[in-house]
Design a protein around this motif. Structure first.
Motif, PDB file in Angstrom:
ATOM      1  N   ARG A 257      15.031  70.835  50.654  1.00 25.03           N
ATOM      2  CA  ARG A 257      13.765  71.575  50.662  1.00 25.03           C
ATOM      3  C   ARG A 257      12.858  71.103  51.798  1.00 25.03           C
ATOM      4  NH1 ARG A 257      14.258  70.949  45.008  1.00 25.03           N
ATOM      5  NH2 ARG A 257      12.596  69.384  44.899  1.00 25.03           N
ATOM      6  N   LEU A 258      12.830  69.805  52.036  1.00 28.48           N
ATOM      7  CA  LEU A 258      12.028  69.281  53.143  1.00 28.48           C
ATOM      8  C   LEU A 258      12.549  69.806  54.479  1.00 28.48           C
ATOM      9  CD1 LEU A 258      11.627  65.570  51.960  1.00 28.48           C
ATOM     10  CD2 LEU A 258       9.768  67.218  52.253  1.00 28.48           C
ATOM     11  N   THR A 259      13.864  69.891  54.613  1.00 31.51           N
ATOM     12  CA  THR A 259      14.476  70.386  55.848  1.00 31.51           C
ATOM     13  C   THR A 259      14.129  71.851  56.077  1.00 31.51           C
ATOM     14  OG1 THR A 259      16.282  68.787  55.737  1.00 31.51           O
ATOM     15  CG2 THR A 259      16.678  70.787  57.016  1.00 31.51           C
ATOM     16  N   ALA A 260      14.193  72.638  55.013  1.00 34.70           N
ATOM     17  CA  ALA A 260      13.835  74.058  55.129  1.00 34.70           C
ATOM     18  C   ALA A 260      12.369  74.221  55.497  1.00 34.70           C
ATOM     19  CB  ALA A 260      14.141  74.768  53.814  1.00 34.70           C
ATOM     20  N   TYR A 293      20.839  66.123  62.565  1.00 35.56           N
ATOM     21  CA  TYR A 293      21.013  67.285  63.443  1.00 35.56           C
ATOM     22  C   TYR A 293      19.758  68.163  63.394  1.00 35.56           C
ATOM     23  CZ  TYR A 293      23.168  71.388  65.624  1.00 35.56           C
ATOM     24  OH  TYR A 293      23.452  72.450  66.468  1.00 35.56           O
ATOM     25  N   ALA A 294      19.233  68.370  62.188  1.00 33.24           N
ATOM     26  CA  ALA A 294      18.014  69.169  62.047  1.00 33.24           C
ATOM     27  C   ALA A 294      16.834  68.489  62.726  1.00 33.24           C
ATOM     28  CB  ALA A 294      17.713  69.399  60.568  1.00 33.24           C
ATOM     29  N   LEU A 295      16.773  67.160  62.665  1.00 32.79           N
ATOM     30  CA  LEU A 295      15.705  66.436  63.369  1.00 32.79           C
ATOM     31  C   LEU A 295      15.842  66.634  64.875  1.00 32.79           C
ATOM     32  CD1 LEU A 295      13.294  64.501  63.387  1.00 32.79           C
ATOM     33  CD2 LEU A 295      14.925  62.597  63.386  1.00 32.79           C
ATOM     34  N   ALA A 296      17.079  66.619  65.383  1.00 32.31           N
ATOM     35  CA  ALA A 296      17.292  66.872  66.807  1.00 32.31           C
ATOM     36  C   ALA A 296      16.780  68.259  67.192  1.00 32.31           C
ATOM     37  CB  ALA A 296      18.780  66.747  67.133  1.00 32.31           C
ATOM     38  N   GLN A 297      17.026  69.245  66.333  1.00 38.12           N
ATOM     39  CA  GLN A 297      16.510  70.594  66.592  1.00 38.12           C
ATOM     40  C   GLN A 297      14.991  70.616  66.666  1.00 38.12           C
ATOM     41  OE1 GLN A 297      18.436  72.518  63.211  1.00 38.12           O
ATOM     42  NE2 GLN A 297      19.652  73.770  64.629  1.00 38.12           N
ATOM     43  N   PRO A 306      14.196  62.985  74.587  1.00 43.79           N
ATOM     44  CA  PRO A 306      14.833  61.689  74.278  1.00 43.79           C
ATOM     45  C   PRO A 306      15.040  61.482  72.767  1.00 43.79           C
ATOM     46  CG  PRO A 306      13.150  61.404  75.954  1.00 43.79           C
ATOM     47  CD  PRO A 306      13.000  62.804  75.442  1.00 43.79           C
ATOM     48  N   ASP A 307      14.036  61.881  71.968  1.00 45.18           N
ATOM     49  CA  ASP A 307      14.170  61.764  70.505  1.00 45.18           C
ATOM     50  C   ASP A 307      15.245  62.713  69.989  1.00 45.18           C
ATOM     51  OD1 ASP A 307      12.154  59.858  70.390  1.00 45.18           O
ATOM     52  OD2 ASP A 307      10.581  61.351  70.052  1.00 45.18           O
ATOM     53  N   ALA A 308      15.319  63.898  70.599  1.00 44.86           N
ATOM     54  CA  ALA A 308      16.339  64.866  70.189  1.00 44.86           C
ATOM     55  C   ALA A 308      17.737  64.330  70.488  1.00 44.86           C
ATOM     56  CB  ALA A 308      16.113  66.192  70.908  1.00 44.86           C
ATOM     57  N   LEU A 309      17.922  63.717  71.640  1.00 42.09           N
ATOM     58  CA  LEU A 309      19.223  63.160  72.006  1.00 42.09           C
ATOM     59  C   LEU A 309      19.631  62.030  71.064  1.00 42.09           C
ATOM     60  CD1 LEU A 309      18.822  63.083  75.892  1.00 42.09           C
ATOM     61  CD2 LEU A 309      20.453  64.478  74.602  1.00 42.09           C
ATOM     62  N   LYS A 310      18.672  61.208  70.692  1.00 40.15           N
ATOM     63  CA  LYS A 310      18.962  60.095  69.778  1.00 40.15           C
ATOM     64  C   LYS A 310      19.420  60.616  68.415  1.00 40.15           C
ATOM     65  CE  LYS A 310      16.859  55.958  67.751  1.00 40.15           C
ATOM     66  NZ  LYS A 310      15.614  55.140  67.645  1.00 40.15           N
ATOM     67  N   ALA A 311      18.703  61.600  67.884  1.00 37.47           N
ATOM     68  CA  ALA A 311      19.072  62.160  66.581  1.00 37.47           C
ATOM     69  C   ALA A 311      20.408  62.896  66.659  1.00 37.47           C
ATOM     70  CB  ALA A 311      17.972  63.101  66.092  1.00 37.47           C
ATOM     71  N   LEU A 312      20.612  63.614  67.758  1.00 39.31           N
ATOM     72  CA  LEU A 312      21.858  64.368  67.913  1.00 39.31           C
ATOM     73  C   LEU A 312      23.054  63.422  68.048  1.00 39.31           C
ATOM     74  CD1 LEU A 312      23.162  67.143  68.180  1.00 39.31           C
ATOM     75  CD2 LEU A 312      22.755  67.014  70.659  1.00 39.31           C
TER      76      LEU A 312
END
Length: 347
Positions: A257-260, A293-297, A306-312
């Motif tokens: 739910r948090l992700t949505a 993956y959702a955090l990277a998005q 840079p944060d997206a690459l780390k999460a991905l």
């Protein structure tokens, strides 16, 4: 010389183990003693039955609760007779009332004085038995583990709270009040009720284990086979409630739910709020690659590459198929020219 040192070590270890204090659980070979507080309940609005428990004993969540959808729930504690659970359920299925069930199973048990048991049915009727020895231990100065404790119960509409070796009667009353006036699902109310009981001192010896069991009959023509809708426990922890609440959040789908919600926030340009929501989801389930993956998005949408690459990277290392998904994901469009992104998604 080495053999001499080894012999001395083994001798000291043997003596230390022999002299080490052991938990009080009655006579040798007797059933383990679950000093604890628990709640059993039936929710007529949802047809859910459940049990929640906390104890300063190992694995209370595996020993105390029993429940069968459409029939009843049982909590067996103190010197817990684990046969009480299936026996009580079988008697309820035969049409006996909880009061008659409790009388039958305790009358048939020579160790009844050391037991505490509670039973509830789908009419919301409940009955509790607390053995004489369970109460007497609280007044026996030669029993320092239990001396000064409280054993008893309080019954409300569609629920009962019972306990032994408690700080005071205020523990069971706090559990009852929190459950009765709580909101959310039965499991949510159980969790808050356990917290309330602990706030009044709980088990006077401290905390170690906890568990929540909630069952519900399957709906007609349901494709699901899951009747135990919540079945979680923590067997050994300094504060089992911290992990129990996390497990409950996973069971109830809070990270999803948090992700949505994070995705919806990002669509309206509220990127910082979206990232914050996604980080909350990860805090609950830190090893879930799809949450990363959702955090990277979300970070990519915010321009925080840079944060997206780390999460991905976290996500694709755990599930390589996500490389292909990320390479085709339009949310990473602005990152596709970055060498670091190319290296990450390269098969």
């Amino acid at each position: 010389m080495n053999k001499l040192l080894l012999s001395i070590f083994l001798l000291v270890a043997t003596v230390s183990f022999a002299q080490a204090p052991r938990p009080s659980s009655g006579a040798a070979g007797a059933d383990p003693w679950f000093s604890t507080f628990s709640i059993i309940a039936f929710d007529p609005a949802t047809s859910e039955l459940g049990v929640a428990v906390q104890s300063r004993a190992f694995a209370a969540g595996a020993a105390v609760p029993f429940a069968k959808p459409g029939v009843g729930a049982v909590a067996t504690q103190a010197a817990a007779n684990r046969l009480y659970g299936p026996k009580a359920i079988a008697l309820l299925e035969q049409g006996l009332s909880p009061e008659d069930v409790v009388k039958r199973i305790t009358d048939d048990d020579p160790g009844r004085d050391t037991r505490q048991v509670a039973v509830i049915d789908t009419k919301g009727r409940s009955a509790v038995y607390t053995g004489k020895h369970v109460i007497d231990r609280n007044f026996d100065a030669k029993d320092p583990v239990h001396f000064g404790g409280y054993a008893g119960h309080v019954t409300g509409r569609n629920f009962s709270v019972q306990g032994n070796t408690l700080a005071s009667e205020a523990v069971v009353r706090a559990v009852a009040d929190a459950y009765e006036h709580g909101t959310g699902s039965m499991a949510d109310r159980f969790m808050d009720a356990l917290d309330a009981g602990q706030s009044k001192g709980g088990d006077r010896r401290g905390m170690q284990s906890a568990g929540i069991l909630v069952v519900k009959p399957l709906a007609p023509n349901s494709e699901s086979t899951v009747e135990r809708i919540v079945d979680i426990r923590v067997d050994d922890a300094t504060n089992p409630f911290v992990e129990l609440r996390r497990l409950l959040q996973i069971t109830e789908g809070v990270p999803a739910r948090l992700t949505a919600h994070a995705a919806e926030l990002a669509k309206t340009g509220k990127y910082d709020d979206a990232i914050s929501e996604q980080q909350k989801a990860i805090a609950i389930t830190p090893n879930n690659e799809m949450l990363h993956y959702a955090l990277a998005q979300r970070c990519a949408q915010a321009g925080r590459f840079p944060d997206a690459l780390k999460a991905l990277e976290f996500a694709v290392v755990r599930q390589s198929y996500l490389k292909k998904q990320a390479a085709a994901d339009p949310l990473f469009e602005k990152m596709k020219a970055l060498p670091a992104f190319t290296r990450l998604v390269n098969p």
